[in-house]
Enzyme design. Structure first.
Site, PDB file in Angstrom:
ATOM      1  N   LYS A 179       0.796  -1.068  -0.011  1.00  0.00           N
ATOM      2  CA  LYS A 179      -0.087  -0.194   0.034  1.00  0.00           C
ATOM      3  C   LYS A 179       0.986   1.236  -0.049  1.00  0.00           C
ATOM      4  O   LYS A 179       2.016   1.098   0.008  1.00  0.00           O
ATOM      5  CB  LYS A 179      -0.927  -0.143   1.287  1.00  0.00           C
ATOM      6  CG  LYS A 179      -1.882  -1.305   1.262  1.00  0.00           C
ATOM      7  CD  LYS A 179      -2.667  -1.661  -0.058  1.00  0.00           C
ATOM      8  CE  LYS A 179      -3.294  -2.990  -0.311  1.00  0.00           C
ATOM      9  NZ  LYS A 179      -4.414  -3.363   0.508  1.00  0.00           N
TER      10      LYS A 179
HETATM   11  C1  LIG Z   1      -5.241  -4.482   0.818  1.00  0.00           C
HETATM   12  C2  LIG Z   1      -6.586  -4.351   0.741  1.00  0.00           C
HETATM   13  C3  LIG Z   1      -7.330  -4.781   2.063  1.00  0.00           C
HETATM   14  C4  LIG Z   1      -6.811  -5.422   3.209  1.00  0.00           C
HETATM   15  O1  LIG Z   1      -5.901  -4.770   3.560  1.00  0.00           O
HETATM   16  P1  LIG Z   1      -5.037  -5.608   4.892  1.00  0.00           P
HETATM   17  O2  LIG Z   1      -4.299  -4.484   5.658  1.00  0.00           O
HETATM   18  O3  LIG Z   1      -3.832  -6.442   4.056  1.00  0.00           O
HETATM   19  O4  LIG Z   1      -5.831  -6.184   5.635  1.00  0.00           O
HETATM   20  C5  LIG Z   1      -8.657  -4.468   1.793  1.00  0.00           C
HETATM   21  N1  LIG Z   1      -9.491  -3.902   0.728  1.00  0.00           N
HETATM   22  C6  LIG Z   1      -8.423  -3.741  -0.196  1.00  0.00           C
HETATM   23  C7  LIG Z   1      -9.266  -3.129  -1.567  1.00  0.00           C
HETATM   24  C8  LIG Z   1      -7.260  -3.838  -0.136  1.00  0.00           C
HETATM   25  O5  LIG Z   1      -6.684  -3.437  -1.542  1.00  0.00           O
END
Ligand SMILES: *Cc1c(COP(=O)(O)O)cnc(C)c1O
Length: 379
Positions: A179
Site C-alpha cells: 500500500k
Molecule cells: C489491501 C486491501 C485490503 C486489506 O488490507 P490488509 O491491511 O492487508 O488487511 C482490503 N481491501 C482492499 C481494497 C485492499 O486493497
C-alpha cells in the site's frame, strides 16, 4: 523487479531499533503518536490503529450492528477482505457492477440495489482512485444508510479538494507493504462518529474498555472491565515505529507514483494491446496504489495469464487485482452469484493486470518494463 516494493528509510530503521531497545514493543506510546499524526494528516477526530485493514473493515462493520439478513452493498472488483468482513460481521453482500472507465462501483447503479434490508454501502477506492462520493453520500442520506469506505489503497487521495478520511462516515486504510505507506502489516479505522470509535477501540483489544498501556501507566488502576467478547486486533509499537516515519513521506511517495502512472499513460497510449485506465471527470487526486490497464488479448496475441507468465520469464513481476469476487467458490455457492451477473467486473477481471509501480522505481526500471512488453508484443 517486483510489481510493488515498500520504501523503508534510515529513520524507520532507527525508530524500530529504538522501540526494540525501549522495552515496550506492543501497543503503547508509538501507536499513540502514530494515531495522532494520522489524525492531523487526515483531518479526522478519531483514528484507531489496528493490525490490518481487514481488522478495520471487520470492526467498522460490527460497529454498525448488522443483524441477520441485513444487506451491505459493495463492488465485485475488490479484495476478498471487503466481502469476507461483511459476512463475518453478519451481513449479506449485495453487489453492484463497476463503471468500466474507473473500475469503481457504478454509483448510478446503487439505488436500484437498495432494499428494506440495506444497512450500509462499502465503496472501494479502487487502485487509489476516489469513488464519486457526493452522489453516494446523497443516496446514503436519503435511504438512511451507513458508509464504510474501503480506502485500503487510497491514503493521501483527494475528492473535490478534500482528503479521504477528512469527511464522510467511516474510512479504513491499510498499511500492508503493497500500500502507499506501510507498517509491515497494519491498518486503521477513521471516523467522525464517537460511538463507532468507542466500539472499535473496545473490540480491537479483547473487549476491554482501556488500553494495555494506560493500565501500566503510573498511577493507573490494575482493574479493567470486559464489556464484549472482543478481538486481538491492536497495532504494535514496532509497527507504529515504521508508520511514524512513513507518514511524512506519503505525499512524496504519491507524487512519484503519479509521475510514473502518467508516464505509463503517455508511453502506452497508442498501444492497441492495452486499454488504459480512464479519466474521472470530477475533481480528484488519485493515489495510484496500482496501475491496472486491461490487456486486449486479440491485439496482444496472448491472454492476461500468458502475459503475466511471460513477464515473470523476463524477471518482471506483475499483479492480479482482482479476480471478480463473485466468481470465487464460497461466494458463488453461498450467495448464488454466477458468471454473467456483473459483466463489467468480469470483463475487467479477465483482462486486468497490475504493472510495476512503487515510489523507488526509477525511470530506467519503467523503461525496462515497457521494452519487455514491446518485445513480447513484437513491437
Ligand atoms: C489491501 C486491501 C485490503 C486489506 O488490507 P490488509 O491491511 O492487508 O488487511 C482490503 N481491501 C482492499 C481494497 C485492499 O486493497
Amino acid at each position: 523487479m517486483p510489481f510493488s516494493r515498500p520504501s523503508i528509510g534510515p529513520d524507520e530503521i532507527r525508530e524500530v531499533t529504538a522501540c526494540l531497545e525501549s522495552g515496550w514493543i506492543t501497543t503503547g506510546p508509538r501507536v499513540q503518536r502514530f494515531e495522532q499524526a494520522l489524525a492531523e494528516y487526515l483531518g479526522a477526530p478519531h483514528v484507531l490503529a489496528l493490525s490490518s485493514a481487514t481488522a478495520g473493515l471487520h470492526l467498522a462493520l460490527l460497529a454498525l450492528g448488522l443483524g441477520e439478513g441485513d444487506e451491505v452493498i459493495t463492488t465485485p472488483l475488490t479484495f476478498a477482505a471487503t466481502l469476507n468482513t461483511i459476512v463475518l460481521a453478519g451481513g449479506r453482500p449485495v453487489l453492484v457492477d463497476i463503471d468500466p472507465g474507473s473500475l469503481n462501483l457504478d454509483v448510478m447503479k446503487i439505488e436500484a440495489a437498495v432494499t428494506a434490508r440495506t444497512k450500509a454501502i462499502v465503496p472501494v477506492h479502487f487502485a487509489g482512485r476516489p469513488v464519486d462520493l457526493d452522489p453516494l453520500y446523497d443516496l446514503a442520506a436519503r435511504h438512511g444508510l451507513r458508509v464504510v469506505e474501503d480506502a485500503a489503497q487510497a491514503i493521501g487521495a483527494e475528492y473535490r479538494g478534500r482528503r479521504l478520511g477528512a469527511f464522510g462516515d467511516i474510512q479504513v486504510f491499510s498499511f500492508h507493504p503493497n500500500k502507499n505507506i506501510t507498517t509491515g502489516e497494519g491498518g486503521c479505522v477513521v471516523t467522525r462518529d464517537p460511538a463507532v470509535a468507542k466500539i472499535v477501540s473496545t473490540l480491537r483489544f479483547h473487549g476491554i474498555d482501556r488500553e494495555a498501556w494506560t493500565r501500566h501507566a503510573k498511577g493507573g488502576s490494575p482493574h479493567y472491565a470486559v464489556v464484549a467478547p472482543g478481538f486481538k486486533y491492536n497495532m504494535m509499537d514496532i509497527q507504529a515505529a515504521l508508520g511514524i516515519h512513513q507518514l511524512p513521506r506519503l505525499d512524496g511517495f504519491n507524487l512519484r507514483r503519479r509521475v510514473l502512472a502518467e508516464r505509463y499513460q503517455q508511453q502506452l497510449q497508442d498501444w492497441p494491446e492495452w486499454t488504459l485506465p480512464g479519466k474521472s471527470m470530477y475533481p480528484h487526486r488519485h493515489a495510484w496504489n496500482l496501475y491496472t490497464p486491461l490487456i486486449n488479448p486479440v491485439a496482444a496475441g496472448m491472454d492476461r495469464d500468458t502475459f503475466m507468465q511471460r513477464m515473470t520469464d523476463c524477471g518482471i513481476g506483475t499483479g492480479l487485482h482482482y479476480q471478480a469476487i463473485h466468481l470465487h467458490p464460497y461466494y458463488a455457492e453461498h450467495f448464488g452469484f454466477r458468471r454473467g451477473d456483473y459483466p463489467a467486473a468480469e470483463a475487467a477481471s479477465d483482462r486486468i493486470v497490475s504493472l510495476p509501480l512503487f515510489p523507488d522505481m526509477t525511470d530506467a526500471d519503467q523503461d525496462r518494463v515497457i521494452s519487455a512488453m514491446a518485445g513480447l508484443f513484437r513491437r
